[in-house]
Design a protein around this motif. Structure first.
Motif, mmCIF file in Angstrom:
data_model
loop_
_atom_site.group_PDB
_atom_site.id
_atom_site.type_symbol
_atom_site.label_atom_id
_atom_site.label_comp_id
_atom_site.label_asym_id
_atom_site.label_seq_id
_atom_site.Cartn_x
_atom_site.Cartn_y
_atom_site.Cartn_z
ATOM 1 N N ALA A 157 1.937 6.903 -6.688
ATOM 2 C CA ALA A 157 0.755 7.804 -7.131
ATOM 3 C C ALA A 157 1.382 9.143 -6.896
ATOM 4 C CB ALA A 157 -0.630 7.472 -6.417
ATOM 5 N N ARG A 158 1.954 9.267 -5.775
ATOM 6 C CA ARG A 158 2.517 10.722 -5.509
ATOM 7 C C ARG A 158 3.558 11.200 -6.410
ATOM 8 N NH1 ARG A 158 2.245 9.498 0.911
ATOM 9 N NH2 ARG A 158 -0.036 9.845 1.344
ATOM 10 N N CYS A 187 2.414 1.790 -3.254
ATOM 11 C CA CYS A 187 1.308 2.089 -4.462
ATOM 12 C C CYS A 187 1.029 3.796 -4.197
ATOM 13 C CB CYS A 187 0.031 1.519 -4.250
ATOM 14 S SG CYS A 187 0.262 -0.153 -4.850
ATOM 15 N N LYS A 188 1.089 3.901 -2.828
ATOM 16 C CA LYS A 188 0.824 5.543 -2.505
ATOM 17 C C LYS A 188 1.969 6.476 -3.071
ATOM 18 C CE LYS A 188 -2.225 4.950 1.246
ATOM 19 N NZ LYS A 188 -2.398 5.029 3.014
ATOM 20 N N SER A 189 3.195 6.105 -2.731
ATOM 21 C CA SER A 189 4.490 6.565 -3.120
ATOM 22 C C SER A 189 4.523 6.585 -4.896
ATOM 23 C CB SER A 189 5.498 5.756 -2.766
ATOM 24 O OG SER A 189 6.723 6.466 -3.132
ATOM 25 N N GLU A 205 0.689 -1.154 -0.016
ATOM 26 C CA GLU A 205 -0.009 0.067 0.005
ATOM 27 C C GLU A 205 0.976 1.318 -0.084
ATOM 28 O OE1 GLU A 205 -2.771 -0.374 3.373
ATOM 29 O OE2 GLU A 205 -3.875 -1.977 2.434
#
Length: 92
Positions: A63-64, A59-61, A56
């Motif tokens: 997207a950022r 994935c967030k990294s 997770e």
């Protein structure tokens, strides 16, 4: 003949005590195996949970990073536009 029956009874009794002792050892081993299995399951579950958290986070990294890349591209375009406008006002 009576003493032979007593001797046989004692031998059978001793054999049964040995068997009973072996059964207890096996039972104790089963308890140990079950306990170890439960502990391994807990560790496996903990590892799976942590891997999910890492996934997770990755994935967030990602997207950022894409967002920052897009913002950087927009900023580069705005800069190019501003530079072109500034070039129009240069004193000649």
């Amino acid at each position: 003949m009576g003493s032979l029956s007593v001797t046989n009874s004692e031998t059978v009794g001793e054999s049964l005590r040995k068997i009973q002792g072996l059964i207890k050892e096996i039972s104790d081993m089963n308890v140990s195996i079950a306990t170890a299995s439960e502990e391994q399951t807990q560790v496996t579950d903990d590892i799976a949970e942590r891997l999910e958290m890492i996934h997770e986070g990755a994935c967030k990294s990602n997207a950022r990073s894409r967002s920052v890349s897009g913002a950087s591209e927009n900023l580069a375009n705005v800069t190019a536009t501003l530079m072109a406008q500034v070039d129009k006002f240069l004193l000649k």
